[in-house]
Design a protein around this motif. Structure first.
Motif, mmCIF file in Angstrom:
data_model
loop_
_atom_site.group_PDB
_atom_site.id
_atom_site.type_symbol
_atom_site.label_atom_id
_atom_site.label_comp_id
_atom_site.label_asym_id
_atom_site.label_seq_id
_atom_site.Cartn_x
_atom_site.Cartn_y
_atom_site.Cartn_z
ATOM 1 N N HIS A 188 -1.249 -7.884 -18.864
ATOM 2 C CA HIS A 188 -1.431 -7.458 -17.474
ATOM 3 C C HIS A 188 -0.068 -7.410 -16.792
ATOM 4 C CE1 HIS A 188 -5.780 -8.118 -17.888
ATOM 5 N NE2 HIS A 188 -5.442 -9.216 -18.542
ATOM 6 N N ILE A 189 0.598 -6.266 -16.881
ATOM 7 C CA ILE A 189 1.886 -6.065 -16.217
ATOM 8 C C ILE A 189 1.711 -4.975 -15.171
ATOM 9 C CG2 ILE A 189 4.318 -5.448 -16.477
ATOM 10 C CD1 ILE A 189 4.096 -6.236 -19.434
ATOM 11 N N VAL A 190 2.031 -5.275 -13.930
ATOM 12 C CA VAL A 190 1.963 -4.283 -12.857
ATOM 13 C C VAL A 190 3.383 -3.992 -12.389
ATOM 14 C CG1 VAL A 190 1.168 -3.797 -10.511
ATOM 15 C CG2 VAL A 190 -0.340 -4.988 -12.115
ATOM 16 N N THR A 191 3.766 -2.732 -12.459
ATOM 17 C CA THR A 191 5.107 -2.303 -12.068
ATOM 18 C C THR A 191 4.983 -1.288 -10.940
ATOM 19 O OG1 THR A 191 5.930 -2.648 -14.317
ATOM 20 C CG2 THR A 191 7.259 -1.256 -12.877
ATOM 21 N N PHE A 192 5.783 -1.440 -9.906
ATOM 22 C CA PHE A 192 5.694 -0.502 -8.787
ATOM 23 C C PHE A 192 7.078 -0.157 -8.262
ATOM 24 C CE2 PHE A 192 5.774 -4.623 -6.713
ATOM 25 C CZ PHE A 192 6.531 -4.419 -5.560
ATOM 26 N N ALA A 193 7.124 0.930 -7.525
ATOM 27 C CA ALA A 193 8.364 1.352 -6.873
ATOM 28 C C ALA A 193 8.032 1.835 -5.474
ATOM 29 C CB ALA A 193 9.054 2.455 -7.663
ATOM 30 N N ALA A 218 0.822 -1.210 0.000
ATOM 31 C CA ALA A 218 0.000 0.000 0.000
ATOM 32 C C ALA A 218 0.857 1.261 0.000
ATOM 33 C CB ALA A 218 -0.929 -0.003 1.210
ATOM 34 N N SER A 219 2.103 1.150 0.484
ATOM 35 C CA SER A 219 2.991 2.316 0.567
ATOM 36 C C SER A 219 3.786 2.563 -0.704
ATOM 37 C CB SER A 219 3.961 2.135 1.736
ATOM 38 O OG SER A 219 4.688 0.913 1.604
ATOM 39 N N ALA A 220 3.473 1.846 -1.799
ATOM 40 C CA ALA A 220 4.198 2.057 -3.055
ATOM 41 C C ALA A 220 4.105 3.515 -3.479
ATOM 42 C CB ALA A 220 3.635 1.149 -4.139
ATOM 43 N N LEU A 243 12.154 1.054 -25.680
ATOM 44 C CA LEU A 243 11.006 0.983 -24.776
ATOM 45 C C LEU A 243 11.504 0.734 -23.355
ATOM 46 C CD1 LEU A 243 7.990 1.239 -25.435
ATOM 47 C CD2 LEU A 243 7.825 -1.236 -25.247
ATOM 48 N N PRO A 244 11.204 1.643 -22.400
ATOM 49 C CA PRO A 244 11.726 1.510 -21.034
ATOM 50 C C PRO A 244 11.225 0.257 -20.346
ATOM 51 C CG PRO A 244 10.912 3.736 -21.436
ATOM 52 C CD PRO A 244 10.453 2.899 -22.582
ATOM 53 N N LYS A 245 12.034 -0.225 -19.404
ATOM 54 C CA LYS A 245 11.690 -1.453 -18.686
ATOM 55 C C LYS A 245 10.435 -1.288 -17.847
ATOM 56 C CE LYS A 245 15.121 -4.146 -19.998
ATOM 57 N NZ LYS A 245 15.521 -3.360 -21.189
ATOM 58 N N TRP A 246 10.111 -0.040 -17.408
ATOM 59 C CA TRP A 246 8.914 0.101 -16.597
ATOM 60 C C TRP A 246 7.652 0.072 -17.459
ATOM 61 C CZ3 TRP A 246 6.426 4.504 -18.050
ATOM 62 C CH2 TRP A 246 7.189 5.596 -18.475
ATOM 63 N N PHE A 295 12.382 -0.261 -9.638
ATOM 64 C CA PHE A 295 11.081 -0.711 -10.105
ATOM 65 C C PHE A 295 11.015 -2.235 -10.026
ATOM 66 C CE2 PHE A 295 10.786 3.428 -12.317
ATOM 67 C CZ PHE A 295 9.491 3.778 -11.938
ATOM 68 N N VAL A 296 9.858 -2.747 -9.631
ATOM 69 C CA VAL A 296 9.591 -4.184 -9.586
ATOM 70 C C VAL A 296 8.381 -4.442 -10.459
ATOM 71 C CG1 VAL A 296 9.040 -6.171 -8.146
ATOM 72 C CG2 VAL A 296 10.445 -4.312 -7.213
#
Length: 445
Positions: free
Chosen positions: A88-93, A39-41, A65-68, A99-100
């Motif tokens: 469906h790709i979800v990327t967060f930091a 939740a703190s992303a 094309l950036p990795k994110w 970035f994950v």
């Protein structure tokens, strides 16, 4: 004028950066993946890569094309879709982390083959099937792949954060906004939500077609309530009369005394970094005096040169206009800059390689590199009229900024009480607008 020029450059970069990060109900697949996001992303990006590819007209994923955006799936080569659900790709930091990316595995055997062929080495750890690569690892567990540098360590950190803070689906409104029916969506946290479910998130959404890319964004609380652009008001368009005909880049906002300039600085810093915030802070005290329309304009072709053609008009109480004018003129003349009063009441200041004109024009503090002369006709009136903010950039070519950009730019932005829309196209380009945006992103980020 260097400050005004820098502000215009950063304003243009902010618009581009915003355009390039972007894109409610949320699909069940996305919701499942976002349960793995703390939740703190600080930021969350949801990408439908096949849709990005289609709207950009790509047949293969370009290296630019950036990795994110790709989630790192491009490291597996052109056949990544055989092993991963790239729709469906979800990327967060999380603050201070890389970035994950999280994506469902559709075929573990195909993933193993692709990873091996791409030079990954098998190194299982902590219950994860791990493929270690040069730039990032792929850690697989329960048919979900995490792609990141030191992926297992990042997975463990995310798990700890979820135990402490809960997962991202707590923020139901923001989660619903992140919709893979669009090519890409993004939410950036400005103020962390808590038990009260408020918080503040910059939410951006991108759609594209053969004609243009359309970008929409707003500020939103965690429960989905849109936040009004507090302190903005419908702008006046009288400043457009004073735009020289060669000026092809202009942005303006209607500002009331309640406008939160501190919050504006925070948003600028969160999107464009400390350098842009520093430029903003350098004119902060002057901007705080604005009580109406604030306008910046330029001949865009001159911005990369040593002699930019720019102007700024800031509406404020007449007493403030007179006071600021006296201070500006005194500061220049105190260091030996000649000042000449013109018949129209404007003051001409002569500095090396440039003349600066300052004056009181229709209740505005006016500063520019050309005299302010009224011209009743301006085709941009329909873009700016009735808006709280608007911008227009029309350049026949971007080669002035980079020899690799052999096309033009037509950008129109309009801001209401809660929502902002940007429409951008690239005249003269053989590629689709999405592809051009990605090319620009590779230069700016």
């Amino acid at each position: 004028m260097h400050t005004v020029n820098s502000l215009l450059r950063h304003a243009a970069m902010l618009i581009m950066t915003a355009a390039l990060l972007v894109t409610g109900g949320c699909s069940s697949t996305d919701s499942e993946l976002m349960e793995l996001v703390p939740a703190s992303a600080q930021s969350v990006i949801v990408t439908n890569l096949p849709k990005v590819m289609d709207e950009a007209g790509y047949t293969t994923v370009p290296e630019t094309l950036p990795k994110w955006i790709t989630g790192g799936s491009d490291m597996l080569g052109k056949d990544g879709a055989n092993a991963l659900d790239l729709a469906h790709i979800v990327t967060f930091a999380i603050n201070g982390s890389n970035f994950v990316s999280i994506v469902k595995v559709t075929d573990e055997s195909a993933l193993a083959t692709l990873a091996t062929n791409a030079g990954f080495t098998r190194a299982d750890s902590n219950g994860y099937t791990v493929w270690k690569g040069t730039d990032a690892d792929i850690a697989v567990k329960d048919n979900v792949a995490l792609i990141a540098p030191e992926a297992v360590a990042m997975a463990k950190m995310a798990e700890t954060k979820r135990e402490e803070d809960g997962n991202y689906t707590l923020w139901k409104g923001v989660t619903e906004f992140l919709d893979t029916d669009r090519a890409m969506s993004c939410a950036v946290c400005v103020e962390q939500a808590g038990a009260s479910q408020r918080g503040q998130y910059v939410c951006l959404a991108l759609n594209g077609n053969n004609e243009a890319a359309s970008i929409d964004f707003c500020m939103m609380e965690a429960d989905g309530v849109k936040i009004k652009n507090d302190g903005v008001t419908t702008m006046q368009t009288d400043f457009l009369r004073y735009l020289p005909r060669n000026f092809n880049a202009v942005a303006a906002f209607g500002v009331s005394p309640k406008f939160n300039w501190d919050k504006a600085g925070e948003i600028i810093e969160s999107i464009a970094g400390g350098q842009a915030r520093g430029t903003f802070d350098s004119v902060f005290d002057l901007l705080k005096q604005c009580d109406g329309t604030l306008a910046l304009a330029a001949d865009g072709y001159t911005l990369p040169t040593g002699s930019p053609a720019v102007l700024a008009m800031i509406h404020m109480p007449q007493a403030k206009v007179d006071s600021v004018l006296r201070n500006v003129i005194e500061q220049f003349t105190s260091v030996g800059v000649p000042a000449k009063m013109r018949e129209d009441g404007q003051t001409e200041l002569t500095i090396p390689n440039m003349k600066i004109y300052v004056g009181s024009v229709d209740g505005y503090l006016a500063i520019g590199t050309q005299p302010f002369v009224a011209d009743q006709n301006n085709s941009l009136t329909t873009v700016f009229e009735g808006q709280c903010g608007a911008a227009s950039v029309q350049l026949e070519t971007l080669r002035t900024f980079s020899l690799n950009l052999n096309y033009g730019l037509d950008l129109r932005a309009q801001m209401g009480e809660t929502d902002t829309n940007i429409r951008v196209s690239f005249p003269g380009s053989n590629e689709r607008p999405m592809a051009n945006l990605i090319s620009l992103m590779s230069l700016l980020i």
